[in-house]
Scaffold this motif. Structure first.
Motif, short mmCIF file in Angstrom:
data_model
loop_
_atom_site.label_atom_id
_atom_site.label_comp_id
_atom_site.label_asym_id
_atom_site.label_seq_id
_atom_site.Cartn_x
_atom_site.Cartn_y
_atom_site.Cartn_z
N THR A 166 -2.69 3.93 4.27
CA THR A 166 -3.97 3.44 4.77
C THR A 166 -4.32 2.12 4.09
N LEU A 167 -4.12 2.07 2.78
CA LEU A 167 -4.40 0.82 2.05
C LEU A 167 -3.47 -0.30 2.49
N ALA A 168 -2.23 0.04 2.82
CA ALA A 168 -1.29 -0.98 3.30
C ALA A 168 -1.81 -1.63 4.58
N LEU A 169 -2.47 -0.84 5.42
CA LEU A 169 -3.05 -1.37 6.65
C LEU A 169 -4.05 -2.47 6.35
N PHE A 170 -4.87 -2.28 5.31
CA PHE A 170 -5.92 -3.25 5.00
C PHE A 170 -5.36 -4.57 4.49
N GLY A 171 -4.11 -4.58 4.06
CA GLY A 171 -3.47 -5.81 3.60
C GLY A 171 -2.85 -6.61 4.73
N THR A 172 -2.99 -6.12 5.96
CA THR A 172 -2.41 -6.83 7.11
C THR A 172 -3.49 -7.60 7.86
N LYS A 173 -3.06 -8.58 8.61
CA LYS A 173 -3.98 -9.31 9.46
C LYS A 173 -4.15 -8.53 10.77
N PRO A 174 -5.38 -8.43 11.27
CA PRO A 174 -5.59 -7.73 12.54
C PRO A 174 -4.73 -8.31 13.66
N TYR A 175 -4.20 -7.43 14.48
CA TYR A 175 -3.40 -7.76 15.66
C TYR A 175 -2.08 -8.47 15.31
N SER A 176 -1.59 -8.29 14.09
CA SER A 176 -0.32 -8.88 13.69
C SER A 176 0.81 -7.85 13.79
N ASN A 177 2.04 -8.33 13.68
CA ASN A 177 3.19 -7.42 13.65
C ASN A 177 3.11 -6.50 12.44
N ASP A 178 2.60 -7.01 11.32
CA ASP A 178 2.44 -6.16 10.13
C ASP A 178 1.44 -5.05 10.37
N GLU A 179 0.37 -5.35 11.10
CA GLU A 179 -0.60 -4.31 11.42
C GLU A 179 0.04 -3.27 12.35
N ASP A 180 0.83 -3.74 13.31
CA ASP A 180 1.55 -2.81 14.20
C ASP A 180 2.39 -1.84 13.37
N ALA A 181 3.12 -2.38 12.41
CA ALA A 181 3.98 -1.54 11.56
C ALA A 181 3.15 -0.58 10.71
N ALA A 182 2.02 -1.05 10.20
CA ALA A 182 1.16 -0.18 9.38
C ALA A 182 0.60 0.97 10.22
N PHE A 183 0.16 0.67 11.43
CA PHE A 183 -0.33 1.74 12.31
C PHE A 183 0.80 2.69 12.68
N LEU A 232 1.44 5.32 10.19
CA LEU A 232 0.38 6.33 10.10
C LEU A 232 0.37 7.30 11.28
N GLN A 233 1.31 7.16 12.20
CA GLN A 233 1.31 7.98 13.42
C GLN A 233 1.30 9.48 13.14
N ALA A 234 2.14 9.95 12.23
CA ALA A 234 2.21 11.39 11.95
C ALA A 234 0.88 11.90 11.42
N GLU A 235 0.28 11.17 10.51
CA GLU A 235 -1.01 11.58 9.94
C GLU A 235 -2.11 11.54 11.00
N MET A 236 -2.10 10.51 11.82
CA MET A 236 -3.13 10.41 12.86
C MET A 236 -2.99 11.54 13.86
N SER A 237 -1.76 11.89 14.22
CA SER A 237 -1.55 13.01 15.16
C SER A 237 -2.03 14.32 14.55
N PHE A 270 -10.72 11.55 23.64
CA PHE A 270 -11.05 10.93 22.37
C PHE A 270 -10.36 9.58 22.33
N GLY A 271 -11.08 8.51 22.23
CA GLY A 271 -10.44 7.22 22.23
C GLY A 271 -11.15 6.21 21.35
N PHE A 272 -10.39 5.20 20.95
CA PHE A 272 -10.92 4.12 20.16
C PHE A 272 -9.94 2.96 20.23
N THR A 273 -10.42 1.78 19.93
CA THR A 273 -9.55 0.61 19.90
C THR A 273 -8.92 0.49 18.52
N ARG A 274 -7.92 -0.37 18.41
CA ARG A 274 -7.30 -0.62 17.10
C ARG A 274 -8.33 -1.14 16.11
#
Length: 157
Positions: free
Chosen positions: A85-102, A105-110, A121-125
């Motif tokens: 989760t903290l690694a996500l905050f070190g990325t720029k929004p809508y970047s490839n790094d953010e894509d990788a961070a999300f 987290l797929q297993a935890e989010m599921s 249930f929905g939300f944007t990035r």
């Protein structure tokens, strides 16, 4: 300080407006990223749950239930994978790094998604990033306050 240090970036007489929640989330994420740049991520297992839909009174509005459910989801993800989760905050929004961070987290989010059959249930990035930052910051502050209280009690004994 931000406006003073970077005043040349904004033409005289201009106004800068943005959402309060986005600003809080950006600050929360930046503070956590800075705090844990060289330190180990906190263990949130000792922090009492912050958000639980099950504690809401019958008849609570759907909007409030949804808001608490989203925060409960974010809390679950932050507790299960604090470093990711903290690694996500070190990325720029809508970047490839953010894509990788999300993606990391797929297993935890599921696992954490509090949806029953038939519910949507929905939300944007950006909404998810905002929620994760705010709730992770809350968890971290509760952990810090708990540690301070424990240290004060131990020092008094």
């Amino acid at each position: 300080m931000l406006a003073t240090k970077n005043r040349g970036c904004i033409p005289a007489g201009s106004e800068m407006k943005f959402s309060g929640s986005l600003f809080r989330a950006a600050l929360s994420g930046a503070l956590l990223s800075r705090k844990y740049r060289s330190d180990a991520v906190g263990d949130y297992s000792s922090v009492e749950p912050l958000y639980r839909v099950t504690t809401l009174a019958d008849g609570t509005s759907d909007a409030i239930v949804k808001d608490i459910a989203l925060k409960q989801f974010s809390e679950c993800v932050s507790r299960m994978a604090p470093a990711k989760t903290l690694a996500l905050f070190g990325t720029k929004p809508y970047s490839n790094d953010e894509d990788a961070a999300f993606a990391s987290l797929q297993a935890e989010m599921s696992h954490c998604l509090p949806v029953s059959e038939g519910q949507q249930f929905g939300f944007t990035r950006l909404e998810l990033r905002t929620l994760l930052a705010e709730v992770a910051y809350e968890l971290d502050m509760k952990l810090a306050l708990g540690m301070e209280a424990t240290e004060t009690t131990e020092a008094q004994n």
